[in-house]
Design a protein around this motif. Structure first.
Motif, mmCIF file in Angstrom:
data_model
loop_
_atom_site.group_PDB
_atom_site.id
_atom_site.type_symbol
_atom_site.label_atom_id
_atom_site.label_comp_id
_atom_site.label_asym_id
_atom_site.label_seq_id
_atom_site.Cartn_x
_atom_site.Cartn_y
_atom_site.Cartn_z
ATOM 1 N N ALA A 1 0.797 -1.164 0.216
ATOM 2 C CA ALA A 1 -0.043 0.035 0.003
ATOM 3 C C ALA A 1 0.843 1.211 -0.095
ATOM 4 N N MET A 2 2.271 1.103 0.154
ATOM 5 C CA MET A 2 3.087 2.228 0.378
ATOM 6 C C MET A 2 3.265 2.837 -1.173
ATOM 7 N N ASP A 3 3.560 4.150 -1.077
ATOM 8 C CA ASP A 3 3.915 4.549 -2.423
ATOM 9 C C ASP A 3 5.335 4.379 -2.859
ATOM 10 N N PRO A 4 6.038 4.500 -3.971
ATOM 11 C CA PRO A 4 7.318 4.020 -4.315
ATOM 12 C C PRO A 4 8.353 4.672 -3.652
ATOM 13 N N ASP A 5 8.234 5.799 -3.158
ATOM 14 C CA ASP A 5 9.331 6.448 -2.222
ATOM 15 C C ASP A 5 9.316 6.072 -0.885
ATOM 16 N N THR A 6 8.214 5.856 -0.356
ATOM 17 C CA THR A 6 8.128 5.344 0.937
ATOM 18 C C THR A 6 8.589 3.815 1.013
ATOM 19 N N LYS A 7 8.159 3.063 0.101
ATOM 20 C CA LYS A 7 8.483 1.726 0.035
ATOM 21 C C LYS A 7 10.162 1.633 -0.133
ATOM 22 N N TRP A 8 10.806 2.381 -0.959
ATOM 23 C CA TRP A 8 12.106 2.307 -1.151
ATOM 24 C C TRP A 8 12.782 2.883 0.074
ATOM 25 N N ARG A 9 12.475 3.765 0.753
ATOM 26 C CA ARG A 9 12.900 4.106 2.063
ATOM 27 C C ARG A 9 12.720 2.968 2.974
ATOM 28 N N HIS A 10 11.660 2.555 2.937
ATOM 29 C CA HIS A 10 11.023 1.397 4.014
ATOM 30 C C HIS A 10 12.270 0.233 3.879
ATOM 31 N N PHE A 11 12.606 -0.235 2.740
ATOM 32 C CA PHE A 11 13.591 -1.212 2.703
ATOM 33 C C PHE A 11 15.041 -0.676 2.828
ATOM 34 N N GLN A 12 15.303 0.507 2.457
ATOM 35 C CA GLN A 12 16.740 1.080 2.827
ATOM 36 C C GLN A 12 16.903 1.078 4.292
ATOM 37 N N GLU A 13 15.866 1.404 5.122
ATOM 38 C CA GLU A 13 15.833 1.235 6.586
ATOM 39 C C GLU A 13 16.134 0.022 7.024
ATOM 40 N N LEU A 14 15.264 -1.069 6.423
ATOM 41 C CA LEU A 14 15.332 -2.288 6.908
ATOM 42 C C LEU A 14 16.846 -2.875 6.749
ATOM 43 N N THR A 15 17.551 -2.698 5.909
ATOM 44 C CA THR A 15 18.891 -3.210 5.842
ATOM 45 C C THR A 15 19.792 -2.306 6.167
ATOM 46 N N GLN A 16 19.489 -0.924 6.848
ATOM 47 C CA GLN A 16 20.795 -0.446 6.942
ATOM 48 C C GLN A 16 21.725 -0.859 8.230
ATOM 49 N N ASN A 17 21.469 -1.700 8.850
ATOM 50 C CA ASN A 17 22.341 -2.057 9.968
ATOM 51 C C ASN A 17 22.815 -3.622 9.488
ATOM 52 N N CYS A 18 22.557 -3.972 8.170
ATOM 53 C CA CYS A 18 23.021 -5.296 7.624
ATOM 54 C C CYS A 18 24.549 -5.540 7.623
ATOM 55 N N ILE A 19 25.314 -6.539 8.258
ATOM 56 C CA ILE A 19 26.590 -6.275 8.405
ATOM 57 C C ILE A 19 27.449 -7.491 7.261
ATOM 58 N N ASP B 1 28.595 -0.518 0.584
ATOM 59 C CA ASP B 1 27.886 0.264 -0.483
ATOM 60 C C ASP B 1 26.357 -0.312 -0.256
ATOM 61 N N THR B 2 25.361 0.621 -0.029
ATOM 62 C CA THR B 2 24.128 0.300 -0.059
ATOM 63 C C THR B 2 23.555 -0.579 -1.142
ATOM 64 N N THR B 3 24.008 -0.234 -2.478
ATOM 65 C CA THR B 3 23.603 -0.972 -3.530
ATOM 66 C C THR B 3 24.076 -2.214 -3.371
ATOM 67 N N ASP B 4 25.215 -2.375 -2.880
ATOM 68 C CA ASP B 4 25.578 -4.088 -2.871
ATOM 69 C C ASP B 4 24.638 -4.745 -1.753
ATOM 70 N N VAL B 5 24.426 -4.211 -0.596
ATOM 71 C CA VAL B 5 23.791 -4.720 0.246
ATOM 72 C C VAL B 5 22.317 -5.147 -0.091
ATOM 73 N N ASN B 6 21.682 -3.999 -0.837
ATOM 74 C CA ASN B 6 20.617 -4.498 -1.184
ATOM 75 C C ASN B 6 20.316 -5.432 -2.323
ATOM 76 N N THR B 7 21.233 -5.543 -3.234
ATOM 77 C CA THR B 7 21.382 -6.488 -4.195
ATOM 78 C C THR B 7 21.444 -7.905 -3.621
ATOM 79 N N PHE B 8 22.315 -8.077 -2.416
ATOM 80 C CA PHE B 8 22.349 -9.468 -2.075
ATOM 81 C C PHE B 8 20.831 -9.714 -1.530
ATOM 82 N N HIS B 9 20.107 -8.947 -0.754
ATOM 83 C CA HIS B 9 19.005 -9.187 -0.137
ATOM 84 C C HIS B 9 17.797 -9.386 -1.351
ATOM 85 N N PHE B 10 17.576 -8.598 -1.933
ATOM 86 C CA PHE B 10 16.623 -8.752 -3.071
ATOM 87 C C PHE B 10 17.000 -10.131 -3.925
ATOM 88 N N LEU B 11 18.060 -10.146 -4.626
ATOM 89 C CA LEU B 11 18.495 -11.166 -5.381
ATOM 90 C C LEU B 11 18.296 -12.557 -4.704
#
Lengths: 315, 350, 281
Positions: free
Chosen positions: A188-206, A238-248
């Motif tokens: 139900a979130m709009d694209p920007d909120t959705k993107w921020r949601h997932f960025q915050e979700l993985t911000q502490n990923c080590i 780099d957040t792109t790499d961290v996100n790529t891992f999780h999404f893929l």
């Protein structure tokens, strides 16, 4: 729970004594409160080590591949679905396993309980549906049903779907009018909120890969993040790499994930990595009528061609 | 050495004042736990003594750190010649660090600052950092620092040690760096030497008494590397391990890293990332040969390194400070105290 | 102290294909700054990290000898990301070298001793460095007899063939060149595996003889018994190990065997030392 533990020990004893299996994989008591540890026992004298309770949140299907000889394994509802998955994907043969199925009323959310306390928990015990949790400063009596993990609250397959023996009586299955409330919230979130949601979700990923390694589905000899020729994903923070891992990784699990929650249980940073796979589970269900691990004769939707495929491109 | 009393009402103001000359770091409450973070404007370090999930090592040794840059543009005169990324000389202060984390920094220093080589990134960061420790009045159940060379009021590696006395902090200034920091904060109320030291001794004894968790290592030195390495108990210990990197990343004394090159258009960067001996790739040769290709070899390597190789090589005790983070965070509850006990009590059968 | 991660810039001065199957190439590097060459003063047995910006680094034994001035030579086997990239580079390209790293063959201990050098396949690089060092007129008087056993799969796979045949003609060094097999009717030297040739031709051990052995694990596995049979004790057998490396300076922690770091406490070890460590290499 005690009757269940006794049954597990009794069955394991018989199996090891008769030599029907060479080893039993189950859970043993941990060294700290609210913890159990996967264990492999080799002899009937060791059956006293086996326990089962609401802290057995990991998925033992993760340990059954590449075993020599026949082994027994303790499996909850979701774990047995992963075993079916292993059979469908040729990772294990049915006759290599003696499955001791455990009908499950849910595993507890350890972080949720820990956050009730200002200091560390020093003792934990459970009696039926009530939990007694103690710290140096205080003691609390809790109802287990109030502190279930999210995936257990939404679970539709508490009973083992495949087994050689049951350690307890079957439990009634839940019926849910809305089995995917968490996914709907994000949809139900709009694209920007959705993107921020997932960025915050993985911000502490080590990038420890505990989620991947605890997951029975992730058995690739070389994971895509570890490939070097060519290198697909950077290894830094780099957040792109961290996100790529999780999404893929979520897509690699699409149509195969049983929502066992081992990934979240394993994560040291308490990241709810299920949010990535849940959407794919919902899509599998709504688009293909598919739930993973229920039938060892059927293959997952991303794996098989059907003339009734709802996707338009095939027409 | 001197003692300073700090009224807690003056604490925040003092910390704010220090921002003029220091970049501040400290434990901060995050979604589900405490993390060591760079303290941005208005962020204060948590001084309630909670354990942090990750250790302080990231202040000196970030998880991902740029080392060298190169221009790949052949039109430039210095193309393909690598240049060092300059380290940041701004003084830093880590506030609220646990004493065991400070000892861990000293152990890690043995690796990065040697007779033959000096790692400029780690060493420059170390020289720029002042460590303000917080004595732990009530050690938690995961703290076994007293049997690992440290303790709730240990002073090794600290520039200032603070004792929490409810309404005030009593600061024991241990080094010149520590003194410079207290001055930058404007904390000047000295306290009497004798009484203050007595107070510290009392607090230390009280805190140490509550620690009942221990790690058993007294017989490790007399055993040989090979007899421990060839011991039969490793298969059982390693069974549940899932070979993630959790223990190595939360551990304050783990220092292994990987070096990677990345390019973007006409420039490249060489950086280093934390790496873990638990990863199957860690020792894999380019030919495919892997000296530690099985899980049990890797699990054995980690504990042998922590409890034996380091012990023999540096003679500074074990490579563990008893913080308990690995015990708390390990997804399968592999406990270094249990492993140490198994190693310590092992007698080779002939 | 200098930044040990910062390579000296070098230019590729020459590239030679070293074996008939082109899997090995010998690279000759010249330092862009003459002062760097002085800083890079090395001993036979050491290695260096060849550093290609944007690609990575590889630890390679130094094939040139300290007595050869003005350049450094490395012979590199193409096997992975960085080595493949290096093999495709051209004369004139710029890259970096970090080093010299590691310890070296114990030249002090070898003074006034007989030295037996045993090499196999493409592990002969630091041995070339050693032989040229010993044969140099300034150094030769310090050593007694020098024997060399070197073998490869076929004549075209022998490294530094021209130099080998030149040394064979000398009378201050005994060369035992061998190949596993060959169809060449003009092959003048031995045919047979290195362990066999060692058994048949290497001098018997005595207090004054040391063996330096460098080669693939399988060759070492079968040569060791041959040396033991000839009477060599573990402290008289000197080996050069390899392991996966990244920093090369003993800090990243990955190349350890037991408590020794191959890049810093090695790569040269005696068999005696190796017998006391876990065999994780």
């Amino acid at each position: 729970m005690d009757a269940c533990i006794n049954k597990i020990r009794e069955l394991s004893f018989k199996l090891l004594e008769s030599g029907e299996v060479e080893r039993v994989i189950g859970f043993a008591n941990g060294t700290i409160p609210m913890a159990t540890s996967p264990v492999m026992i080799h002899s009937k004298q060791e059956v006293e080590k086996l326990v089962f309770n609401s802290t057995c949140g990991l998925n033992l299907a993760n340990y059954v591949r590449n075993q020599k000889g026949k082994i027994a394994v303790i499996a909850k509802g979701c774990d047995t679905r992963n075993i079916v998955n292993h059979i469908v994907e040729n990772q294990v043969k049915r006759d290599q396993l003696y499955i001791i199925g455990v009908p499950c009323t849910g595993m507890i959310d350890k972080s949720k309980i820990a956050s009730l306390f200002d200091d560390e928990i020093i003792q934990f015990s459970e009696e039926g549906e009530s939990l007694t949790v103690t710290s140096a400063l205080t003691e609390k009596q809790l109802k287990k049903q109030d502190y279930l993990r999210e995936n257990c609250r939404l679970c539709l397959h508490r009973n083992p779907v495949i087994y050689d023996a049951l350690a307890a009586d079957l439990v009634p299955e839940q019926t849910l009018d809305n089995p995917y409330p968490d996914v709907k919230k994000i949809e139900a979130m709009d694209p920007d909120t959705k993107w921020r949601h997932f960025q915050e979700l993985t911000q502490n990923c080590i990038r420890c890969y505990a989620c991947r390694n605890a997951c029975p589905l992730c058995y690739c000899p070389t994971c895509f993040v570890d490939e070097s020729g060519p290198q697909w994903v950077g290894k830094g923070q780099d957040t792109t790499d961290v996100n790529t891992f999780h999404f893929l990784r979520a897509f690699h699990c699409g149509g195969r994930c049983t929502d066992c929650g081992a990934c979240v249980e394993a994560c040291p940073m308490d990241i709810n990595v299920r949010e990535f796979t849940r959407k794919l589970n919902k899509d599998s269900f709504e688009l293909f009528g598919w739930e993973a691990g229920l039938d060892s004769n059927k293959r997952p939707p991303l794996d098989v061609y059907s003339p009734n495929d709802p996707n338009g491109f095939i027409k | 050495m001197k003692f300073i009393t700090i009224d807690k009402k003056d604490w925040a103001k003092g910390i704010e004042k220090s921002r003029k000359s220091y970049r501040l770091f400290g434990p901060v409450k995050d979604k589900n736990g405490f993390l060591i973070k760079s303290l941005e404007k208005d962020m204060m370090p948590d001084m309630t003594g909670h354990d942090s999930v990750m250790s302080v090592k990231s202040v000196l040794f970030p998880q991902s750190e740029k080392m060298l840059t190169t221009s790949l543009d052949e039109g430039q005169e210095d193309h393909h010649i690598m240049k060092m990324v300059k380290t940041d000389p701004t003084p830093r202060a880590v506030i609220g660090i646990r004493p065991y984390d400070a000892r861990a920094v000293q152990l890690v220093k043995l690796n990065f600052d040697t007779k033959e080589y000096r790692d400029p990134y780690w060493c420059d960061a170390y020289e720029a950092t002042t460590f303000i420790g917080l004595g732990i009045n009530r050690p938690g159940p995961f703290d076994f620092s007293t049997s690992a060379g440290s303790g709730p009021f240990a002073e090794e590696g600290l520039d200032v040690l603070l004792a929490d006395l409810d309404d005030t902090f009593l600061a024991k200034v241990l080094t010149d760096k520590g003194e410079a920091f207290t001055e930058a904060c404007g904390f000047y109320n000295t306290a009497g030497d004798k009484e203050s030291q007595v107070l510290f001794d009392v607090l230390r004894k009280e805190a140490e008494k509550t620690i009942d968790s221990t790690i058993e290592t007294d017989k490790l030195k007399e055993k040989t590397i090979l007899e421990l390495h060839e011991a039969p108990f490793w298969d059982d210990i390693a069974f549940s391990c899932i070979n993630c990197g959790t223990c190595t990343y939360v551990c304050p004394t783990c220092w292994c890293f990987d070096i990677q090159d990345e390019t973007k258009q006409k420039s490249s960067v060489r950086f280093r990332n934390w790496d873990t001996c638990m990863s199957p790739l860690f020792t894999r040769h380019a030919t495919g040969h892997n000296p530690r290709e099985t899980k049990v070899q890797r699990v054995r390597q980690r504990f042998m390194h922590k409890l034996k190789y380091f012990l023999d090589k540096y003679d500074q005790g074990i490579m563990c400070v008893g913080c308990g983070r690995c015990v708390k965070s390990c997804p399968v509850n592999i406990d270094i105290r249990e492993v140490a006990r198994t190693m310590n009590t092992y007698e080779k059968q002939d | 102290m200098e930044n040990p991660y910062l390579p000296y810039p070098v230019r590729i001065d020459d590239i030679e294909i070293a074996t008939e199957d082109k899997s090995l190439k010998t690279f000759k590097f010249v330092f862009l700054n003459p002062k760097d060459e002085e800083k890079f003063s090395y001993h036979a047995g050491q290695f260096a990290e060849l550093s290609i910006p944007g690609v990575g680094e590889i630890p390679i034994g130094i094939a040139s000898s300290p007595v050869e001035k003005g350049f450094v030579k490395f012979t590199v086997f193409r096997t992975g990301v960085v080595t493949s990239y290096l093999h495709n580079m051209k004369v004139g390209d710029i890259m970096g070298i970090r080093g010299p790293l590691g310890n070296w063959y114990p030249w002090d201990k070898l003074a006034n001793k007989n030295v037996v050098i045993i090499g196999g396949g493409f592990a002969f690089t630091t041995l070339r460095s050693s032989i040229i060092y010993m044969l140099d007129p300034a150094n030769r008087p310090r050593f007694k007899n020098i024997d060399v056993v070197y073998g490869a799969r076929s004549p075209g796979m022998l490294l530094y063939g021209e130099e080998l045949y030149e040394w064979e003609k000398r009378d201050d060094i005994n060369m035992h060149i061998t190949v596993d097999g060959t169809d060449d009717p003009n092959w003048k030297y031995h045919k047979g595996f290195v362990p066999q040739i060692v058994e048949q031709n290497a001098p018997k051990a005595d207090e004054d003889t040391y063996a330096i052995i460098c080669g693939p694990p399988i060759m070492i596995k079968f040569t060791q018994p041959a040396l033991t049979q000839l009477g060599y004790k573990p402290h008289q057998i000197i080996m050069s190990l390899e392991n996966r490396m990244k920093c090369g300076i003993g800090m990243c922690g990955r190349c350890n065997i037991g408590k020794e770091l191959v890049c810093k406490d090695g790569p040269v070890f005696t068999l005696d030392q190796i017998n006391q460590t876990p065999k994780e290499y």
